[in-house]
Design an enzyme around this catalytic site. Structure first.
Site, PDB file in Angstrom:
ATOM      1  N   HIS A 159      21.900 -18.333  62.201  1.00  0.00           N
ATOM      2  CA  HIS A 159      21.498 -17.452  63.296  1.00  0.00           C
ATOM      3  C   HIS A 159      22.696 -17.041  64.138  1.00  0.00           C
ATOM      4  O   HIS A 159      23.795 -17.583  64.009  1.00  0.00           O
ATOM      5  CB  HIS A 159      20.433 -18.139  64.166  1.00  0.00           C
ATOM      6  N   CYS A 175      21.858 -26.240  62.842  1.00  0.00           N
ATOM      7  CA  CYS A 175      21.915 -24.895  62.280  1.00  0.00           C
ATOM      8  C   CYS A 175      23.355 -24.418  62.121  1.00  0.00           C
ATOM      9  O   CYS A 175      24.285 -25.032  62.604  1.00  0.00           O
ATOM     10  CB  CYS A 175      21.163 -23.914  63.180  1.00  0.00           C
TER      11      CYS A 175
END
Length: 199
Positions: A159, A175
């Site tokens: 992301h 992440c």
């Protein structure tokens, strides 16, 4: 787009210019246009300092084919490598998990793509940070930035981030983070089913 980039850049100009912006010879291998754009010196210095060992890689040792493209995340060098189906290659600086306990390695794939993602911290994040909100909608306060590629592993994403200080560092809760400008480009080039390998 962010204040660091001109609004009228094409995908090719942006990716070709990225190498000059970040100070590395091969951030993106699409070099048909050699024009450059300005980036704030403080950001450039942070990326140079925080990115430990940028290196280009070949896809063959990691993938049997490039069907639907391939993403390789090198945790140690804090870099995301992408090859499209034609073999065109792109290299992006990234943030990676802040500890080995939060790091997951192995094969997965993109299962969902979202522009303007919302965010809910995982139960373990809330346990470590009880003052965090249970939900953050899309916008400048969202830790997932402007775009997110959801992986087949629960809670794992590639992301963007609005906090550019995180790029090139061990700074995430699991992440892989990219500059918003980079995730928007990667988002356009990937599809559901794109293969992903974290090493």
């Amino acid at each position: 787009m962010s204040r660091f980039f001109e609004n009228s850049l094409s995908r090719r100009r942006f990716l070709a210019s990225s190498a000059a912006l970040i100070g590395f010879p091969a951030v993106a291998q699409d070099t048909s246009d050699s024009s450059t754009i300005e980036m704030e010196p403080a950001i450039t210095q942070k990326v140079r300092r925080n990115t430990s060992a940028f290196r280009t890689l070949d896809w063959q040792p990691y993938f049997s084919n490039l069907n639907r493209g391939a993403i390789l995340v090198d945790i140690d060098s804090r870099a995301l490598h992408f090859w499209d189906e034609s073999g065109q290659y792109f290299l992006y600086p990234s943030s990676v998990p802040m500890s080995e306990e939060l790091t997951r390695r192995g094969r997965t794939k993109v299962v969902r793509k979202v522009v303007g993602p919302d965010w809910r911290p995982t139960p373990s994040m809330l346990e470590r940070n009880p003052d965090w909100p249970a939900y953050v909608g899309p916008g400048p306060d969202n830790p997932l930035g402007t775009h997110a590629l959801y992986l087949s592993w629960t809670y794992y994403r590639i992301h963007g981030t609005h906090d550019t200080r995180k790029i090139g560092r061990r700074s995430s809760n699991g992440c892989i983070g990219l500059y918003n400008e980079h995730i928007s480009q990667l988002f356009e080039m990937t599809e559901v089913g794109t293969q992903v390998l974290l090493i």
